[in-house]
Design a protein around this motif. Structure first.
Motif, PDB file in Angstrom:
ATOM      1  N   VAL A  96       6.973   0.925 -38.095  1.00  0.00           N
ATOM      2  CA  VAL A  96       8.149   1.028 -38.967  1.00  0.00           C
ATOM      3  C   VAL A  96       8.359  -0.251 -39.764  1.00  0.00           C
ATOM      4  N   ASP A  97       8.232  -1.392 -39.109  1.00  0.00           N
ATOM      5  CA  ASP A  97       8.449  -2.662 -39.801  1.00  0.00           C
ATOM      6  C   ASP A  97       7.471  -2.839 -40.954  1.00  0.00           C
ATOM      7  N   MET A 100       8.579  -0.690 -43.828  1.00  0.00           N
ATOM      8  CA  MET A 100       9.777  -1.252 -44.459  1.00  0.00           C
ATOM      9  C   MET A 100       9.400  -2.430 -45.352  1.00  0.00           C
ATOM     10  N   PHE A 119       9.441   4.477 -47.352  1.00  0.00           N
ATOM     11  CA  PHE A 119      10.614   4.770 -46.529  1.00  0.00           C
ATOM     12  C   PHE A 119      10.463   6.120 -45.823  1.00  0.00           C
ATOM     13  N   ALA A 122       8.269   5.660 -42.826  1.00  0.00           N
ATOM     14  CA  ALA A 122       9.010   4.896 -41.823  1.00  0.00           C
ATOM     15  C   ALA A 122      10.026   5.787 -41.115  1.00  0.00           C
ATOM     16  N   GLU A 123      10.684   6.639 -41.893  1.00  0.00           N
ATOM     17  CA  GLU A 123      11.696   7.522 -41.323  1.00  0.00           C
ATOM     18  C   GLU A 123      11.080   8.533 -40.359  1.00  0.00           C
ATOM     19  N   LEU A 132      16.615   0.658 -40.424  1.00  0.00           N
ATOM     20  CA  LEU A 132      15.894   1.416 -41.442  1.00  0.00           C
ATOM     21  C   LEU A 132      16.873   2.226 -42.286  1.00  0.00           C
ATOM     22  N   GLN A 136      17.628   1.876 -46.336  1.00  0.00           N
ATOM     23  CA  GLN A 136      17.572   3.014 -47.259  1.00  0.00           C
ATOM     24  C   GLN A 136      18.881   3.148 -48.034  1.00  0.00           C
TER      25      GLN A 136
END
Length: 210
Positions: A96-97, A100, A119, A122-123, A132, A136
């Motif tokens: 995720v990082d 982002m 995004f 990542a979501e 997160l 967004q």
């Protein structure tokens, strides 16, 4: 490292630098990051950047090597180089990082389509991550897409143990105002003031909406 930290805290950055140079002699990305982080923490931004500048020259072709260099380039503001390193990392090794960071890079470079794509991935990996969601929200607000931001806010406010709740509640009031829902925005600002205290900005918004 500890002696360097002691020098740093006493204001002797030159002696700290000599010890920190010994810390990174091993060529470990993690050690470079450790030194960079403590220097940033103590307000030595320029000195800190010199360590990342050296670290991006380290070799290695493992996913972890490319990932470290991508992050270092990101913090140095070398966005093209950061993306090139991220491209060398296996998809399974991107978390995720990482996505982002890529979203922030594409946003800085003005590529909205790629921001949305980063995004989105990542979501999928962390649908209820408060940080997160907050990132967004900020993105959609900067794009003047307040309906999209508002929907993310509602999702974020439903997440328990949300450390960004205060920021989201402020964004909620702002979005309502920009969406033309002035009565709801007024109530949201009043609720924010009651929960988190007054400020000149909040008092101004309430006075304007009344």
């Amino acid at each position: 490292y500890l002696r360097g930290l002691a020098y740093l805290k006493s204001g002797d950055s030159s002696s700290a630098g000599l010890d920190f140079n010994r810390v990174v002699e091993s060529g470990s990305y993690a050690e470079y990051w450790k030194v960079y982080s403590v220097l940033i923490e103590h307000g030595q931004e320029q000195m800190a950047e010199t360590y990342l500048t050296k670290a991006v020259l380290l070799g290695g072709s493992l996913d972890s090597d490319h990932r470290w260099r991508a992050e270092f380039h990101y913090f140095l503001g070398n966005y093209e180089e950061a993306l090139a390193e991220f491209d060398q990392v296996s998809v399974d090794a991107l978390d995720v990082d990482a996505y982002m960071m890529m979203a922030h890079i594409h946003q800085a470079m003005g590529d909205v389509t790629k921001v949305k794509a980063a995004f989105s991935v990542a979501e999928q990996k962390a649908p209820n991550d408060p940080y997160l969601i907050y990132q967004q929200i900020l993105f959609w607000m900067e794009c003047d897409e307040y309906d999209e931001a508002y929907s993310r806010i509602q999702k974020g406010l439903s997440v328990e143990d949300n450390e960004y709740r205060q920021q989201m509640e402020y964004c909620n009031a702002v979005c309502l105002e920009y969406m033309g829902k002035y009565a709801e925005a007024l109530e949201a600002f009043k609720a924010y003031k009651e929960a988190y205290g007054a400020s000149d900005e909040i008092n101004h918004e309430i006075a304007w909406l009344n």
